[in-house]
Design an enzyme around this catalytic site. Structure first.
Site, PDB file in Angstrom:
ATOM      1  N   GLU A   1       0.815  -1.209   0.000  1.00  0.00           N
ATOM      2  CA  GLU A   1       0.000   0.000   0.000  1.00  0.00           C
ATOM      3  C   GLU A   1       0.851   1.264   0.000  1.00  0.00           C
ATOM      4  O   GLU A   1       1.973   1.281   0.496  1.00  0.00           O
ATOM      5  CB  GLU A   1      -0.965  -0.006   1.182  1.00  0.00           C
ATOM      6  CG  GLU A   1      -0.344  -0.184   2.539  1.00  0.00           C
ATOM      7  CD  GLU A   1      -1.421  -0.368   3.605  1.00  0.00           C
ATOM      8  OE1 GLU A   1      -1.644  -1.517   4.013  1.00  0.00           O
ATOM      9  OE2 GLU A   1      -2.042   0.630   4.020  1.00  0.00           O
TER      10      GLU A   1
ATOM     11  N   CYS B   1       3.761   8.508   0.289  1.00  0.00           N
ATOM     12  CA  CYS B   1       4.279   7.670   1.367  1.00  0.00           C
ATOM     13  C   CYS B   1       4.386   6.260   0.807  1.00  0.00           C
ATOM     14  O   CYS B   1       3.377   5.670   0.419  1.00  0.00           O
ATOM     15  CB  CYS B   1       3.310   7.720   2.546  1.00  0.00           C
ATOM     16  SG  CYS B   1       3.710   6.559   3.858  1.00  0.00           S
TER      17      CYS B   1
ATOM     18  N   CYS C   1       6.346  -6.598   7.878  1.00  0.00           N
ATOM     19  CA  CYS C   1       7.432  -6.006   8.667  1.00  0.00           C
ATOM     20  C   CYS C   1       7.746  -6.965   9.812  1.00  0.00           C
ATOM     21  O   CYS C   1       6.866  -7.676  10.284  1.00  0.00           O
ATOM     22  CB  CYS C   1       6.970  -4.654   9.232  1.00  0.00           C
ATOM     23  SG  CYS C   1       8.225  -3.759  10.177  1.00  0.00           S
TER      24      CYS C   1
ATOM     25  N   CYS D   1       6.095  -3.713  16.273  1.00  0.00           N
ATOM     26  CA  CYS D   1       5.491  -2.647  17.087  1.00  0.00           C
ATOM     27  C   CYS D   1       4.008  -2.964  17.301  1.00  0.00           C
ATOM     28  O   CYS D   1       3.292  -3.270  16.352  1.00  0.00           O
ATOM     29  CB  CYS D   1       5.642  -1.280  16.413  1.00  0.00           C
ATOM     30  SG  CYS D   1       7.350  -0.825  16.133  1.00  0.00           S
TER      31      CYS D   1
ATOM     32  N   CYS E   1       0.942  -1.221  15.377  1.00  0.00           N
ATOM     33  CA  CYS E   1       1.048  -1.096  13.920  1.00  0.00           C
ATOM     34  C   CYS E   1       0.464  -2.309  13.210  1.00  0.00           C
ATOM     35  O   CYS E   1       0.799  -3.454  13.532  1.00  0.00           O
ATOM     36  CB  CYS E   1       2.507  -0.912  13.542  1.00  0.00           C
ATOM     37  SG  CYS E   1       2.769  -0.743  11.772  1.00  0.00           S
TER      38      CYS E   1
ATOM     39  N   CYS F   1      -0.724   2.648   7.936  1.00  0.00           N
ATOM     40  CA  CYS F   1       0.161   1.628   8.485  1.00  0.00           C
ATOM     41  C   CYS F   1      -0.326   0.196   8.296  1.00  0.00           C
ATOM     42  O   CYS F   1      -0.436  -0.557   9.260  1.00  0.00           O
ATOM     43  CB  CYS F   1       0.368   1.892   9.976  1.00  0.00           C
ATOM     44  SG  CYS F   1       0.474   3.628  10.361  1.00  0.00           S
TER      45      CYS F   1
HETATM   46  N1  SAH Z   1       9.243   1.192  10.289  1.00  0.00           N
HETATM   47  C1  SAH Z   1       9.402   2.608  10.174  1.00  0.00           C
HETATM   48  C2  SAH Z   1       8.529   3.242   9.118  1.00  0.00           C
HETATM   49  C3  SAH Z   1       7.141   2.763   8.943  1.00  0.00           C
HETATM   50  S1  SAH Z   1       5.966   3.183  10.177  1.00  0.00           S
HETATM   51  C4  SAH Z   1       9.220   3.265  11.527  1.00  0.00           C
HETATM   52  O1  SAH Z   1       8.957   2.571  12.490  1.00  0.00           O
HETATM   53  O2  SAH Z   1       9.412   4.471  11.625  1.00  0.00           O
HETATM   54  C5  SAH Z   1       5.720   4.917  10.013  1.00  0.00           C
HETATM   55  C6  SAH Z   1       5.285   5.596  11.305  1.00  0.00           C
HETATM   56  O3  SAH Z   1       3.927   5.263  11.633  1.00  0.00           O
HETATM   57  C7  SAH Z   1       6.115   5.207  12.504  1.00  0.00           C
HETATM   58  O4  SAH Z   1       6.369   6.330  13.298  1.00  0.00           O
HETATM   59  C8  SAH Z   1       5.191   4.256  13.224  1.00  0.00           C
HETATM   60  O5  SAH Z   1       5.550   4.087  14.565  1.00  0.00           O
HETATM   61  C9  SAH Z   1       3.867   4.927  13.007  1.00  0.00           C
HETATM   62  N2  SAH Z   1       2.691   4.094  13.241  1.00  0.00           N
HETATM   63  C10 SAH Z   1       2.530   2.775  13.050  1.00  0.00           C
HETATM   64  N3  SAH Z   1       1.286   2.379  13.382  1.00  0.00           N
HETATM   65  C11 SAH Z   1       0.644   3.482  13.803  1.00  0.00           C
HETATM   66  C12 SAH Z   1      -0.676   3.739  14.278  1.00  0.00           C
HETATM   67  N4  SAH Z   1      -1.576   2.762  14.387  1.00  0.00           N
HETATM   68  N5  SAH Z   1      -0.982   5.014  14.610  1.00  0.00           N
HETATM   69  C13 SAH Z   1      -0.079   6.009  14.489  1.00  0.00           C
HETATM   70  N6  SAH Z   1       1.160   5.834  14.042  1.00  0.00           N
HETATM   71  C14 SAH Z   1       1.533   4.586  13.715  1.00  0.00           C
END
Ligand code: SAH
Length: 345
Positions: free
Chosen positions: A94, A107, A114, A118, A121, A335
């Site tokens: 996506e 983006c 991944c 986290c 996410c 995300c």
């Molecule tokens: N892996 C990288 C880039 C992809 S995620 C990273 O961790 O930075 C891009 C951003 O979206 C990151 O800051 C991540 O922590 C955030 N993110 C992921 N899921 C999210 C959610 N449900 N709400 C808000 N931000 C989120």
């Protein structure tokens, strides 16, 4: 020589080497690169100034990367468009187009899935499927440009995946899109977002790119960070911030810290104060993100007034803060949510 996944993944320098090895003149490499990265051809036969024989030799090297648009969702609330693309092996990725006054930002994803884990996410719920090639990364931009008929001026590698976990492809991707023979996007218009892979951050710093580094912090201390981010158990916050200081020293670039405010976890006044202390003196800026709530997890976003208060406290500590606008909320533009939704259909 290493295996190439697709022709669009080859950097200008590497392409010239390969073309010269085939007994051709170096300028042929430039012509081919332009077909791939300025004209975004779909078939090798569109390279009309390249001999049939050389076109065949090129295809023997690697296929053309072709993305198919699987779905396209336009937000009714703002001008955000979310895309799902199918890769040649039928995996789905996506991307999001965001329109700002200063230009079009895309983006893009760097991996299918991944492995960072986290907890808030959606991209990571099923783990890593595979890395994307540099060609698959640039092709996302080309496909969106073609769809809207406008130039893309800014790129953020913030879609699904951890870009620094797919390091070489990301470096090649930057080399390709910044090339004057390609999109010619300035390094300063590119942001790489990482959850904090320290060795790769140091490697990136040594290459001294002028790209913006965004670091996903989401917590003012190790205890809280470890709750949602497995990487925090591998590298402490102090180590991470020391690496950020090193990055700034090497590149003279300001770092962006991303901080999603999650109700009851990291959104209280004491968290803002602690964060302010930790970031003092660093050339940085904090981007407060409204949490995008995902079905599979119970984390919820903080309130608007908490967000304002959090911002105020950080500002009192001398830190610049922005609050990310919520775009494309009605199209699950966050995300990995869309890909999951599509796959479960
Ligand atoms: N892996 C990288 C880039 C992809 S995620 C990273 O961790 O930075 C891009 C951003 O979206 C990151 O800051 C991540 O922590 C955030 N993110 C992921 N899921 C999210 C959610 N449900 N709400 C808000 N931000 C989120």
């Amino acid at each position: 020589m290493f295996q190439i996944q697709d022709l669009q993944s080859i950097t200008p320098e590497e392409l010239e080497k390969r073309i010269v090895n085939l007994g051709e003149k170096p300028f042929r490499a430039k012509q081919i690169f332009k077909w791939l990265h300025q004209h975004h051809i779909k078939e090798i036969n569109e390279m009309t100034n390249i001999s049939k024989e050389l076109r065949q030799q090129l295809l023997a090297l690697a296929p053309l990367c072709k993305l198919q648009m699987a779905e396209r969702y336009e937000s009714q609330k703002d001008e955000t468009i979310k895309y799902l693309f199918t890769l040649s092996d039928h995996n789905i990725i996506e991307c999001v187009l965001m329109r700002y006054n200063h230009g079009n930002t895309v983006c893009i994803s760097s991996q299918v899935g991944c492995r960072m884990g986290c907890k808030f996410c959606a991209s990571t719920l099923d783990g890593l499927v595979r890395h994307l090639s540099a060609g698959e990364m640039v092709s996302q931009i080309y496909a969106i440009q073609e769809d809207i008929g406008e130039r893309i001026s800014n790129v953020v590698i913030m879609g699904s995946g951890e870009p620094l976990d797919n390091f070489q492809a990301c470096i090649d991707f930057i080399t390709i899109i910044t090339s004057p023979l390609g999109l010619n996007i300035g390094q300063r218009h590119i942001t790489i977002s990482t959850c904090g892979l320290i060795p790769q951050m140091r490697q990136l710093a040594l290459k001294q790119p002028q790209v913006t580094l965004a670091v996903s912090l989401h917590a003012p201390n190790d205890a809280i960070r470890q709750e949602f981010m497995p990487i925090a158990r591998k590298y402490s916050l102090d180590e991470l911030l020391a690496t950020c200081a090193y990055y700034i020293e090497q590149t003279h670039r300001r770092i962006t810290f991303e901080y999603a405010l999650i109700q009851g976890y990291n959104d209280q006044e004491q968290h803002a104060k602690e964060l302010g202390q930790k970031l003092k003196g660093l050339l940085c800026h904090v981007n407060l993100i409204p949490m995008n709530e995902i079905e599979e997890r119970s984390y919820i976003s903080t309130t608007a007034s908490n967000t304002q208060h959090f911002k105020k406290i950080l500002e009192e500590a001398g830190i610049t803060v922005t609050i990310r606008r919520k775009l494309g909320e009605d199209i699950a533009a966050a995300c990995g949510q869309l890909r999951r939704g599509y796959l479960s259909k």
